[in-house]
Design a protein around this motif. Sequence first.
Motif, PDB file in Angstrom:
ATOM      1  N   ARG A   1     -13.128  -4.106  29.173  1.00 30.69           N
ATOM      2  CA  ARG A   1     -14.210  -4.972  28.683  1.00 30.69           C
ATOM      3  C   ARG A   1     -15.468  -4.827  29.534  1.00 30.69           C
ATOM      4  N   TYR A   2     -15.306  -4.690  30.865  1.00 30.87           N
ATOM      5  CA  TYR A   2     -16.473  -4.540  31.732  1.00 30.87           C
ATOM      6  C   TYR A   2     -17.238  -3.265  31.400  1.00 30.87           C
ATOM      7  N   PHE A   3     -16.530  -2.145  31.301  1.00 30.69           N
ATOM      8  CA  PHE A   3     -17.222  -0.891  31.004  1.00 30.69           C
ATOM      9  C   PHE A   3     -17.783  -0.885  29.590  1.00 30.69           C
ATOM     10  N   ARG A   4     -17.091  -1.500  28.640  1.00 35.43           N
ATOM     11  CA  ARG A   4     -17.627  -1.586  27.282  1.00 35.43           C
ATOM     12  C   ARG A   4     -18.903  -2.418  27.262  1.00 35.43           C
ATOM     13  N   ASN A   5     -18.899  -3.565  27.949  1.00 31.17           N
ATOM     14  CA  ASN A   5     -20.089  -4.411  27.987  1.00 31.17           C
ATOM     15  C   ASN A   5     -21.232  -3.768  28.772  1.00 31.17           C
ATOM     16  N   SER A   6     -20.899  -2.973  29.778  1.00 30.98           N
ATOM     17  CA  SER A   6     -21.937  -2.334  30.576  1.00 30.98           C
ATOM     18  C   SER A   6     -22.561  -1.140  29.865  1.00 30.98           C
ATOM     19  N   LEU A   7     -21.784  -0.449  29.066  1.00 28.12           N
ATOM     20  CA  LEU A   7     -22.264   0.789  28.460  1.00 28.12           C
ATOM     21  C   LEU A   7     -22.780   0.634  27.038  1.00 28.12           C
ATOM     22  N   ILE A   8     -22.373  -0.433  26.355  1.00 27.22           N
ATOM     23  CA  ILE A   8     -22.795  -0.616  24.961  1.00 27.22           C
ATOM     24  C   ILE A   8     -23.521  -1.956  24.842  1.00 27.22           C
ATOM     25  N   PRO A   9     -24.843  -1.928  24.779  1.00 26.34           N
ATOM     26  CA  PRO A   9     -25.590  -3.181  24.627  1.00 26.34           C
ATOM     27  C   PRO A   9     -25.288  -3.827  23.273  1.00 26.34           C
ATOM     28  N   PRO A  10     -25.353  -5.144  23.202  1.00 27.48           N
ATOM     29  CA  PRO A  10     -25.069  -5.816  21.927  1.00 27.48           C
ATOM     30  C   PRO A  10     -26.114  -5.467  20.876  1.00 27.48           C
ATOM     31  N   GLY A  11     -25.651  -5.320  19.651  1.00 25.44           N
ATOM     32  CA  GLY A  11     -26.548  -5.076  18.535  1.00 25.44           C
ATOM     33  C   GLY A  11     -26.869  -3.614  18.272  1.00 25.44           C
ATOM     34  N   VAL A  12     -26.312  -2.703  19.055  1.00 21.65           N
ATOM     35  CA  VAL A  12     -26.581  -1.278  18.858  1.00 21.65           C
ATOM     36  C   VAL A  12     -25.645  -0.752  17.774  1.00 21.65           C
ATOM     37  N   PRO A  13     -26.197  -0.074  16.760  1.00 23.33           N
ATOM     38  CA  PRO A  13     -25.330   0.496  15.714  1.00 23.33           C
ATOM     39  C   PRO A  13     -24.385   1.558  16.290  1.00 23.33           C
ATOM     40  N   LYS A  14     -23.210   1.666  15.700  1.00 22.16           N
ATOM     41  CA  LYS A  14     -22.206   2.615  16.195  1.00 22.16           C
ATOM     42  C   LYS A  14     -22.701   4.055  16.137  1.00 22.16           C
ATOM     43  N   ALA A  15     -23.598   4.358  15.236  1.00 20.02           N
ATOM     44  CA  ALA A  15     -24.114   5.721  15.128  1.00 20.02           C
ATOM     45  C   ALA A  15     -24.928   6.120  16.367  1.00 20.02           C
ATOM     46  N   LEU A  16     -25.463   5.145  17.075  1.00 22.07           N
ATOM     47  CA  LEU A  16     -26.276   5.437  18.258  1.00 22.07           C
ATOM     48  C   LEU A  16     -25.472   5.446  19.560  1.00 22.07           C
ATOM     49  N   TYR A  17     -24.185   5.156  19.500  1.00 21.31           N
ATOM     50  CA  TYR A  17     -23.366   5.136  20.711  1.00 21.31           C
ATOM     51  C   TYR A  17     -23.432   6.444  21.499  1.00 21.31           C
ATOM     52  N   PRO A  18     -23.360   7.622  20.853  1.00 17.49           N
ATOM     53  CA  PRO A  18     -23.427   8.867  21.637  1.00 17.49           C
ATOM     54  C   PRO A  18     -24.739   9.027  22.421  1.00 17.49           C
ATOM     55  N   LEU A  19     -25.789   8.403  21.946  1.00 16.31           N
ATOM     56  CA  LEU A  19     -27.063   8.470  22.652  1.00 16.31           C
ATOM     57  C   LEU A  19     -27.194   7.365  23.705  1.00 16.31           C
ATOM     58  N   VAL A  20     -26.755   6.169  23.358  1.00 23.35           N
ATOM     59  CA  VAL A  20     -26.953   5.003  24.224  1.00 23.35           C
ATOM     60  C   VAL A  20     -26.000   4.983  25.416  1.00 23.35           C
ATOM     61  N   VAL A  21     -24.750   5.365  25.211  1.00 24.72           N
ATOM     62  CA  VAL A  21     -23.756   5.270  26.275  1.00 24.72           C
ATOM     63  C   VAL A  21     -24.130   6.116  27.504  1.00 24.72           C
ATOM     64  N   PRO A  22     -24.535   7.383  27.361  1.00 27.46           N
ATOM     65  CA  PRO A  22     -24.930   8.125  28.568  1.00 27.46           C
ATOM     66  C   PRO A  22     -26.174   7.542  29.252  1.00 27.46           C
ATOM     67  N   ILE A  23     -27.118   7.051  28.462  1.00 29.34           N
ATOM     68  CA  ILE A  23     -28.314   6.446  29.042  1.00 29.34           C
ATOM     69  C   ILE A  23     -27.947   5.190  29.829  1.00 29.34           C
ATOM     70  N   GLU A  24     -27.124   4.347  29.261  1.00 27.52           N
ATOM     71  CA  GLU A  24     -26.701   3.130  29.957  1.00 27.52           C
ATOM     72  C   GLU A  24     -25.863   3.456  31.192  1.00 27.52           C
ATOM     73  N   PHE A  25     -25.023   4.469  31.097  1.00 32.31           N
ATOM     74  CA  PHE A  25     -24.229   4.866  32.266  1.00 32.31           C
ATOM     75  C   PHE A  25     -25.144   5.280  33.414  1.00 32.31           C
ATOM     76  N   LEU A  26     -26.108   6.143  33.120  1.00 33.97           N
ATOM     77  CA  LEU A  26     -27.052   6.561  34.160  1.00 33.97           C
ATOM     78  C   LEU A  26     -27.833   5.380  34.705  1.00 33.97           C
ATOM     79  N   SER A  27     -28.276   4.513  33.825  1.00 32.16           N
ATOM     80  CA  SER A  27     -29.094   3.376  34.237  1.00 32.16           C
ATOM     81  C   SER A  27     -28.312   2.402  35.111  1.00 32.16           C
TER      82      SER A  27
END
Length: 157
Positions: free
Chosen positions: A41-67
């Motif tokens: 749950r911690y890594f899911r909440n840290s890497l996937i911001p609320p409200g982001v469509p599932k189609a954008l996960y491949p783009l958002v997850v690496p950005i959030e990880f780096l950030s």
Amino acid sequence: MGDRPAGPVPADLPDRHPLYLALQTWVLFIAVGIKTQGLVRYFRNSLIPPGVPKALYPLVVPIEFLSVFLVQPFSLAVRLFANMMAGHLLLVAFSVIAAALWTKSLMVLILPLPMVTAVALTGFELLVGVLQAYIFTILTAVYIGQSIHAPHEEGIG
């Protein structure tokens, strides 16, 4: 003698205190987040911001990880180190100017100015050091607070 760099450097540069403090903060906010939310749950909440469509996960997850996991602790260390180094370099520059002006000519009239400036900059560096410690503490508290409290989970899934 070989472990100390030559020249005007902060007293704690060889010990790498800013990097150590940033790594300590990094380990602490990850450990607290995992303890309060659980690993997945911690890594899911840290890497996937609320409200982001599932189609954008491949783009958002690496950005959030780096950030979250790389840029935040790196910025803490760089901010602390750069301010310490800048203050020391200013002091050295004005001290060298004061030493270079030590003469028995008419320049003796302006001789005290660089030394007075160096003394004033010492007080300014102390103020900046206190301010940087405060900023470091506040940012550490914010990062730990973000890892404790999960965002609204309406869009995560």
